[in-house]
Design an enzyme around this catalytic site. Sequence first.
Site, PDB file in Angstrom:
ATOM      1  N   LYS A  19      -9.922  -6.761  16.823  1.00 14.06           N
ATOM      2  CA  LYS A  19     -10.723  -6.832  15.706  1.00 14.06           C
ATOM      3  C   LYS A  19     -11.197  -8.206  15.452  1.00 14.06           C
ATOM      4  O   LYS A  19     -12.232  -8.478  14.702  1.00 14.06           O
ATOM      5  CB  LYS A  19     -10.193  -6.172  14.507  1.00 14.06           C
TER       6      LYS A  19
HETATM    7  C1  LIG Z   1      -8.411  -0.701  14.946  1.00 13.29           C
HETATM    8  C2  LIG Z   1      -7.558  -0.533  16.204  1.00 13.29           C
HETATM    9  C3  LIG Z   1      -7.679   0.599  16.903  1.00 13.29           C
HETATM   10  C4  LIG Z   1      -8.614   1.678  17.151  1.00 13.29           C
HETATM   11  O1  LIG Z   1      -9.789   1.030  17.252  1.00 13.29           O
HETATM   12  P1  LIG Z   1     -11.500   1.958  16.868  1.00 13.29           P
HETATM   13  O2  LIG Z   1     -12.317   1.070  17.379  1.00 13.29           O
HETATM   14  O3  LIG Z   1     -11.072   2.095  15.385  1.00 13.29           O
HETATM   15  O4  LIG Z   1     -11.266   3.178  17.845  1.00 13.29           O
HETATM   16  C5  LIG Z   1      -6.739   0.499  18.366  1.00 13.29           C
HETATM   17  N1  LIG Z   1      -5.482  -0.424  18.253  1.00 13.29           N
HETATM   18  C6  LIG Z   1      -5.640  -1.181  17.351  1.00 13.29           C
HETATM   19  C7  LIG Z   1      -4.477  -2.306  17.634  1.00 13.29           C
HETATM   20  C8  LIG Z   1      -6.376  -1.455  16.362  1.00 13.29           C
HETATM   21  O5  LIG Z   1      -6.315  -2.343  15.461  1.00 13.29           O
END
Ligand SMILES: *Cc1c(COP(=O)(O)O)cnc(C)c1O
Length: 434
Positions: free
Chosen positions: A107
């Site tokens: 993210k």
């Molecule tokens: C947010 C997140 C996900 C999921 O990603 P999406 O884009 O919501 O499908 C998977 N793994 C981790 C560690 C995350 O922080």
Amino acid sequence: MKYYSTNHKSDDVTLRDAVVRGLAPDRGLYMPERLNKMDKEFFENIDKMTFQEMSLEVAKAFFGEDIPADDLKRIVYDTLAFETPVVKVEDNIYSLELFHGPTLAFKDVGARFMARLLGYFNKEEKQLVNVLVATSGDTGSAVANGFLGVEGVHVYVLYPKGKVSPIQECQFTTLGRNITAVEIDGVFDDCQALVKNAFMDAELNQHMKLTSANSINVARFLPQAFYYFNAYAQMKRLGKADNLVICVPSGNFGNITAGLFGWFMGLPVKRFIAANNANDIFYNYLKSGVYSPKPSVQTLANAMDVGDPSNFARVLALYGGSHKDIAGHIGGATYTDEQIKETLKDCYERTGYLLDPHGTCGYRALKEQLEPGEYGVFLETAHPAKFKEKVDAITGGDVEIPARLQAFMKGIKQSVELSKDYTDFRQFLFNESK
Ligand SMILES: *Cc1c(COP(=O)(O)O)cnc(C)c1O
């Protein structure tokens, strides 16, 4: 380039409006009207380019009409101040490590890009932009660190008191500067309700400029395509880019949808797999053709605990709503907590590679579904140390906490404590803007 709403009941908007609004007024998600194809030469030379160089080319395809080349270059290069290496786990299976950014999860990429883009759009304006974000842990840290020090922007991170882990909490409460942590005496849903109320409060919005850094924002979502191209380039260097299968641990489906965008732009990936935890809504859709959201259940891979993935609307839009096309190009998988534990432990003991609970779902789906002649890359979406207690309990080990995570833990916590009443939060914001 114009952006349309997946619900088709709002007007098309500019990039700037799509970024500032986040969600369209008809509650649809914004989509670019076109996906420009990358040319043949780009793919021929991609293995000779750096991550930043190839990402700038991809960024131009998305944003080149709206942002001058020099500014776009600065935004992309600043965002990608870290690598996303592909690491071999075992024969034919590789991990795309997306945890080398400041908060050790993928993210960071979207949050850093959005922060810089918003800073760019706000450059000429006198008025401060205030970003409100509610978090149950991970989003708050990525957004706060992404926006740290960005001029003209102030971030308020609302989180439920006592309900995020100490490691998560220190990543957004110790920063200071343009980041304010607001500790709410309530649960995550209360934080989210406060943010929603603030956006709908006409008087407050006249008084101060508010925006959200929600994960459905195009500025957080689209830049995630960059590292799919980087995965391909690295596999090409290894001579293993033919018949490439990319597997994405998925919750809200933003990450995998960015990869699918890459594919529509010409990225030579044979097929994708969306790996779910016990929240199996997409898996069931692939099997039955019927999309039936349901309340999320708590799992070990908690960032994927989503019962109604927002970005499903974008997947449908990409494939013109065709279940046949979607199911023909994207595979599914779903795993229980027991299976996640068993796989994380087994992979560590056999290969020495320590997965986090989310990446574990991706690894296992490749292991089960990869066919002879195919190469697989799964997205390792976070560093295992972010889930230290869980991971240590499974392996019986003691995962080392990377230095940049330790540094947060040495900082001094600063937060504003508030009740879950909207009147208190509102008064607080009015006082802040004086
Ligand atoms: C947010 C997140 C996900 C999921 O990603 P999406 O884009 O919501 O499908 C998977 N793994 C981790 C560690 C995350 O922080």
